[in-house]
Design a protein around this motif. Structure first.
Motif, PDB file in Angstrom:
ATOM      1  N   ASP A   1      -8.650  -6.039  16.769  1.00  0.00           N
ATOM      2  CA  ASP A   1      -9.358  -4.856  17.258  1.00  0.00           C
ATOM      3  C   ASP A   1      -9.707  -3.881  16.140  1.00  0.00           C
ATOM      4  O   ASP A   1     -10.215  -2.783  16.379  1.00  0.00           O
ATOM      5  N   GLY A   2      -9.430  -4.255  14.879  1.00  0.00           N
ATOM      6  CA  GLY A   2      -9.778  -3.401  13.742  1.00  0.00           C
ATOM      7  C   GLY A   2      -8.704  -2.418  13.354  1.00  0.00           C
ATOM      8  O   GLY A   2      -8.840  -1.700  12.360  1.00  0.00           O
ATOM      9  N   SER A   3      -7.625  -2.345  14.105  1.00  0.00           N
ATOM     10  CA  SER A   3      -6.546  -1.396  13.796  1.00  0.00           C
ATOM     11  C   SER A   3      -5.628  -1.986  12.727  1.00  0.00           C
ATOM     12  O   SER A   3      -5.675  -3.173  12.416  1.00  0.00           O
ATOM     13  N   VAL A   4      -4.797  -1.123  12.199  1.00  0.00           N
ATOM     14  CA  VAL A   4      -3.833  -1.508  11.169  1.00  0.00           C
ATOM     15  C   VAL A   4      -2.436  -1.154  11.665  1.00  0.00           C
ATOM     16  O   VAL A   4      -2.198  -0.025  12.113  1.00  0.00           O
ATOM     17  N   HIS A   5      -1.519  -2.125  11.575  1.00  0.00           N
ATOM     18  CA  HIS A   5      -0.161  -1.910  12.052  1.00  0.00           C
ATOM     19  C   HIS A   5       0.802  -1.963  10.876  1.00  0.00           C
ATOM     20  O   HIS A   5       0.943  -2.985  10.203  1.00  0.00           O
ATOM     21  N   ILE A   6       1.477  -0.829  10.617  1.00  0.00           N
ATOM     22  CA  ILE A   6       2.434  -0.750   9.503  1.00  0.00           C
ATOM     23  C   ILE A   6       3.845  -0.931  10.055  1.00  0.00           C
ATOM     24  O   ILE A   6       4.340  -0.100  10.825  1.00  0.00           O
ATOM     25  N   THR A   7       4.473  -2.011   9.671  1.00  0.00           N
ATOM     26  CA  THR A   7       5.837  -2.301  10.107  1.00  0.00           C
ATOM     27  C   THR A   7       6.839  -1.871   9.020  1.00  0.00           C
ATOM     28  O   THR A   7       6.461  -1.455   7.912  1.00  0.00           O
ATOM     29  N   LEU A   8       8.114  -1.998   9.333  1.00  0.00           N
ATOM     30  CA  LEU A   8       9.154  -1.659   8.362  1.00  0.00           C
ATOM     31  C   LEU A   8       9.040  -2.534   7.115  1.00  0.00           C
ATOM     32  O   LEU A   8       9.198  -2.053   5.991  1.00  0.00           O
ATOM     33  N   ALA A   9       8.745  -3.807   7.303  1.00  0.00           N
ATOM     34  CA  ALA A   9       8.617  -4.715   6.166  1.00  0.00           C
ATOM     35  C   ALA A   9       7.483  -4.281   5.238  1.00  0.00           C
ATOM     36  O   ALA A   9       7.613  -4.317   4.003  1.00  0.00           O
ATOM     37  N   VAL A  10       6.369  -3.857   5.833  1.00  0.00           N
ATOM     38  CA  VAL A  10       5.235  -3.376   5.028  1.00  0.00           C
ATOM     39  C   VAL A  10       5.623  -2.099   4.285  1.00  0.00           C
ATOM     40  O   VAL A  10       5.311  -1.915   3.102  1.00  0.00           O
ATOM     41  N   ALA A  11       6.335  -1.200   4.974  1.00  0.00           N
ATOM     42  CA  ALA A  11       6.759   0.061   4.357  1.00  0.00           C
ATOM     43  C   ALA A  11       7.697  -0.189   3.189  1.00  0.00           C
ATOM     44  O   ALA A  11       7.613   0.481   2.153  1.00  0.00           O
ATOM     45  N   GLU A  12       8.590  -1.152   3.350  1.00  0.00           N
ATOM     46  CA  GLU A  12       9.541  -1.459   2.272  1.00  0.00           C
ATOM     47  C   GLU A  12       8.829  -1.971   1.028  1.00  0.00           C
ATOM     48  O   GLU A  12       9.248  -1.716  -0.096  1.00  0.00           O
TER      49      GLU A  12
END
Length: 458
Positions: A228-239
């Motif tokens: 859908d074009g959105s971006v999902h930032i998870t804990l793994a991405v943040a780390e």
């Protein structure tokens, strides 16, 4: 010199932290102790009556942002300089323009100086007359303690405002604002971030909102879009986006951490001492400095209560020299624990301090005749006017029972002075008992043999 708000790049190309910079006091995050409702700095800004001041605090806590708010709300002119790239000639240009502006239009001029601690005395002195005459209102911004790093003359003419690292909640507030803002933030990208991801960024940023926003932007820009074009930032991405805790390390923090380390040693808290040792090592402090303090405190705070503490600290120094870091950290940690767990006594430092104080007073008399050097040929031909020869009446302790004999060793002008006073802690207990026993023996008229010698002969 450059205007504080001159735009050299389009907003789209500016970092998120720059785009999200607060524009008004109501948007400003943190530092409630100085810009909260009713506080002095807020009142001065709102009334446009701010005088010369210095903003002191770690990076990313709002110093430059607050200066930008002042520039946007004042009727005065505003100029910005950086102490690293600006010299006395640049200062003269600003002062000349400010003086002309004041004469022609009655308009005041603010001068914001970033990294103001880097100015030398000549540069600082060049603006003092202008500050005193009110030609400019000086705003210095620095990450280092101005009481230590800046010339006293300029500090005394400025009001000091100390900024503190932002709390976790304040950093989170800034992150949520950036996610929601469609004009300047990431709102138009449809970025969604998990709470634990934002919490991780806020904790690791260590009070630096700029660092947190940079990490959030990196996560948003490098995470693949969903269908859908959105971006999902998870804990793994943040780390991955902010991998290492930020420790803002400057000269002031160095001395503060070293002070905390030394006081933890003195206070017999091995856990705290190890914590400060680890933080200093992580920040890049030379381990030789830490070991030198360890050796000093082995005498200053432990001393004769546990003489083995000195051996432990010197051994740690040798280990550092022979095997280096990181292996030597075990030897250093062992010495830290040994110093902390040792009984404490400051009898050594008190004794030498008193002796040095007497030495500094001067008035030295001659060395007693019986203590003078006799190692050279012809010494027997020298002495005093009354016929006493050098060393003639010296009593050799090993010729006496118990290898001790009552004899005057003190200089004539210091008779009766007592420097070493055993504390009664650790191994100093035995020395205290011997001192007291000697005193009792002397009071009773038995001056020939000290108690330790008497016990040795029985």
């Amino acid at each position: 010199m450059e205007d504080l708000f001159s735009v050299t790049a389009s907003k789209d190309n500016q970092p998120l932290a720059e785009r999200m910079r607060a524009r008004t006091l109501n948007e400003f995050i943190g530092q409630e102790h100085i810009v909260g409702e009713g506080h002095l700095l807020r009142r001065a800004i709102q009334a446009d009556r701010l005088t010369s001041c210095i903003f002191y605090g770690p990076p990313g806590c709002g110093k430059t942002t607050l200066a930008a708010i002042i520039a946007g709300s004042t009727k005065a002119a505003f100029a910005k300089m950086n102490a690293v790239t600006s010299g006395v000639a640049d200062v003269r240009k600003v002062l000349e323009a400010a003086e002309e502006r004041q004469k022609l239009y009655g308009q005041a001029t603010y001068l914001l100086l970033d990294e103001c601690h880097r100015w030398n005395k000549a540069q600082s002195d060049s603006i003092l007359p202008a500050i005193e005459k009110g030609i400019i209102r000086f705003i210095g911004s620095t990450t280092e303690n101005p009481m230590v790093s800046m010339t006293p003359a300029i500090v005394s003419r400025c009001r000091l405002f100390q900024f503190y690292p932002l709390g976790i909640e304040a950093v989170l507030e800034g992150l949520y604002k950036a996610l929601a803002d469609r004009e300047r933030g990431l709102g138009r990208m449809g970025v969604a971030a998990d709470d634990d991801a934002l919490s991780h960024i806020a904790h690791v940023a260590n009070g630096d909102l700029r660092s947190a926003l940079n990490a959030l932007e990196l996560a948003a820009m490098t995470t693949p879009q969903q269908r859908d074009g959105s971006v999902h930032i998870t804990l793994a991405v943040a780390e991955e986006s902010i991998q290492k805790p930020v420790l803002q390390y400057d000269e002031s923090l160095y001395y503060d951490m070293l002070s905390a380390f030394c006081k933890s040693l003195r206070g017999s808290d091995p856990d705290a001492a190890l914590a400060w040792f680890s933080r200093m090592t992580y920040a890049g402090v030379d381990p030789k400095i830490i070991v030198r303090r360890l050796i000093a405190h082995a005498s200053e705070d432990v001393g004769l209560a546990n003489p083995l503490a000195m051996l432990q600290t010197v051994a740690a120094s040798q280990a550092l020299q022979f095997i280096g870091m990181p292996e030597a950290k075990l030897s250093i940690a062992q010495a830290i624990i040994a110093v902390c767990e040792s009984p404490k006594s400051n009898s050594v430092v008190m004794a030498v301090s008193a002796a040095m104080a007497d030495a500094e007073k001067g008035g030295f008399g001659p060395v007693p005749v019986h203590l003078r050097d006799t190692s050279y040929k012809g010494h027997e031909r020298l002495g005093t006017a009354d016929g006493k020869r050098n060393g003639e009446t010296y009593l050799y302790p090993h010729d006496f029972e118990g290898h001790w004999v009552e004899q005057r060793y003190m200089p004539e002008d210091l008779q009766g002075r007592v420097y070493y006073k055993p504390s009664g802690q650790g191994e100093d207990v035995g020395r205290l008992e011997r001192k007291q026993s000697i005193s009792r023996e002397t009071d009773n008229g038995h001056e020939g043999i000290c108690p330790s010698a008497k016990s040795a002969s029985t």
